[in-house]
Scaffold this motif. Sequence first.
Motif, mmCIF file in Angstrom:
data_model
loop_
_atom_site.group_PDB
_atom_site.id
_atom_site.type_symbol
_atom_site.label_atom_id
_atom_site.label_comp_id
_atom_site.label_asym_id
_atom_site.label_seq_id
_atom_site.Cartn_x
_atom_site.Cartn_y
_atom_site.Cartn_z
ATOM 1 N N ARG A 1 7.502 5.096 6.894
ATOM 2 C CA ARG A 1 7.002 6.095 7.835
ATOM 3 C C ARG A 1 7.486 6.049 9.103
ATOM 4 N NH1 ARG A 1 2.777 2.884 6.607
ATOM 5 N NH2 ARG A 1 2.183 3.245 8.729
ATOM 6 N N ARG A 2 7.564 7.095 9.709
ATOM 7 C CA ARG A 2 8.165 7.274 11.230
ATOM 8 C C ARG A 2 7.183 6.614 12.226
ATOM 9 N NH1 ARG A 2 9.940 13.111 9.710
ATOM 10 N NH2 ARG A 2 11.933 12.979 9.294
ATOM 11 N N ASP A 3 6.043 6.193 11.750
ATOM 12 C CA ASP A 3 5.229 5.708 12.803
ATOM 13 C C ASP A 3 5.379 4.283 13.034
ATOM 14 O OD1 ASP A 3 3.861 5.144 10.330
ATOM 15 O OD2 ASP A 3 1.923 5.022 11.346
ATOM 16 N N GLU A 4 6.165 3.522 11.894
ATOM 17 C CA GLU A 4 6.274 2.103 11.738
ATOM 18 C C GLU A 4 6.976 1.428 12.886
ATOM 19 O OE1 GLU A 4 6.072 0.651 7.635
ATOM 20 O OE2 GLU A 4 7.207 2.404 7.634
ATOM 21 N N ASP A 5 8.304 2.295 13.219
ATOM 22 C CA ASP A 5 9.225 1.362 14.229
ATOM 23 C C ASP A 5 10.225 2.683 14.712
ATOM 24 O OD1 ASP A 5 12.129 0.483 14.180
ATOM 25 O OD2 ASP A 5 10.915 -1.311 14.474
ATOM 26 N N LYS A 6 10.548 2.589 15.834
ATOM 27 C CA LYS A 6 11.329 3.605 16.478
ATOM 28 C C LYS A 6 12.562 3.968 15.810
ATOM 29 C CE LYS A 6 12.623 0.365 20.120
ATOM 30 N NZ LYS A 6 12.571 -0.051 21.600
ATOM 31 N N LYS B 1 0.733 -1.172 0.067
ATOM 32 C CA LYS B 1 0.052 0.086 0.004
ATOM 33 C C LYS B 1 0.732 1.406 -0.051
ATOM 34 C CE LYS B 1 -0.718 0.376 4.901
ATOM 35 N NZ LYS B 1 0.464 -0.641 5.456
ATOM 36 N N ASP B 2 1.951 1.412 0.672
ATOM 37 C CA ASP B 2 2.662 2.495 0.761
ATOM 38 C C ASP B 2 3.369 2.676 -0.567
ATOM 39 O OD1 ASP B 2 2.304 2.947 3.714
ATOM 40 O OD2 ASP B 2 3.448 1.684 4.101
ATOM 41 N N SER B 3 4.002 1.787 -1.063
ATOM 42 C CA SER B 3 4.571 2.147 -2.363
ATOM 43 C C SER B 3 3.565 2.225 -3.698
ATOM 44 C CB SER B 3 5.433 0.689 -3.043
ATOM 45 O OG SER B 3 4.806 -0.420 -2.860
ATOM 46 N N ILE B 4 2.448 1.794 -3.454
ATOM 47 C CA ILE B 4 1.323 2.193 -4.245
ATOM 48 C C ILE B 4 1.045 3.499 -4.189
ATOM 49 C CG2 ILE B 4 -1.173 1.960 -4.914
ATOM 50 C CD1 ILE B 4 -0.723 -1.208 -4.115
ATOM 51 N N VAL B 5 0.901 4.119 -2.933
ATOM 52 C CA VAL B 5 0.625 5.535 -2.733
ATOM 53 C C VAL B 5 1.846 6.502 -3.192
ATOM 54 C CG1 VAL B 5 0.497 7.384 -0.811
ATOM 55 C CG2 VAL B 5 -1.113 5.239 -0.796
ATOM 56 N N MET B 6 3.082 5.993 -3.044
ATOM 57 C CA MET B 6 4.101 6.576 -3.480
ATOM 58 C C MET B 6 3.985 6.886 -5.233
ATOM 59 S SD MET B 6 7.741 6.395 -1.651
ATOM 60 C CE MET B 6 7.953 4.450 -2.255
ATOM 61 N N ASN C 1 6.266 11.488 7.095
ATOM 62 C CA ASN C 1 5.432 12.283 8.000
ATOM 63 C C ASN C 1 3.947 11.785 8.227
ATOM 64 O OD1 ASN C 1 7.614 14.086 9.130
ATOM 65 N ND2 ASN C 1 7.261 15.132 7.602
ATOM 66 N N TRP C 2 3.760 10.650 7.197
ATOM 67 C CA TRP C 2 2.578 10.100 7.217
ATOM 68 C C TRP C 2 2.411 9.034 8.044
ATOM 69 C CZ3 TRP C 2 -0.559 10.075 2.113
ATOM 70 C CH2 TRP C 2 0.078 11.097 1.288
#
Length: 304
Positions: free
Chosen positions: A138-143, A42-47, A190-191
């Motif tokens: 994305r930054r929310d995936e992992d620290k 999904k993320d690469s599709i959005v890109m 930032n998403w």
Amino acid sequence: MNRETPEYQLSQLKVLESEAIHIMREVVAEFERPVLLFSGGKDSIVMLRLAQKAFYPARIPFPVMHVDTGHNFEEVLAFRDRRVAELGVQLIVASVEEAIANGRVTQPRDGTRNRIQTPVLLEALEKHAFTAIFGGARRDEDKARAKERIFSFRDEFGQWDPKNQRPELWNLFNGRINTGESIRVFPLSNWTELDIWHYIREEGIELPSIYYAHDRECFESDGMLYAVHEHKQPRPGQQVSTVRVRYRTVGDASLTAAVPSDADTVDKVIEEVATTRVTERGATRGDDKFSEAAMEDRKREGYF
């Protein structure tokens, strides 16, 4: 005569879209040979959609590349091939299967292949002399990803040093590199997962069917729910049953788990994601369970 300036405000999604498009255009302006990693997730599709918008009406001015472990979900591979054909972009496949056959990498004894993606990726980047590589992290995936810059500098060995990062004040990106060095670029930094799904709904973006609820033969292992697959079989004592599931993220089928779900539409997925308190990788990626610093260790080696 006084004239009031009309108020002009962008929604949160439009701000994120605008930032990502700015980043993509900056990369194409600064770097000679960019490439976009595209797995059919999904993320690469959005890109890809953002790249379409960034360079419309021209074609996307760089190829896409998939580091193919050979352990993929069939629905995702079919979607990948159809989407790149629709857009008319060049697809480069860096095959882990081929690297194993040629003796360039050795498959771990547990049969998984995520960790041996890294040398295959680095070899492909060197072969094609890519200087900037778009990734969907994305930054929310992992620290480990949370502390990485949008322009992530990599040395001549493709490695990342978290203590050697460049400042990014006022959205100014430093793309200076020497021969052999490269920059990993993360337009979606930032998403959040919820932002991604809101954008998918707003843009009417099609995804592989496994992102939505469906019935699948599954078994539980290490606290996660895995689908029965050619490359992921239950061990003795693990019961197989038909479960209604969907996938929050798509990766190696031998390591990516499903989640129980009845969310079979975009709106239902958004409602589900809005109430969850576990990141998609934390809930579904077995490769991040090896250690507390599993992601950072792989990033230091050259992984995305």
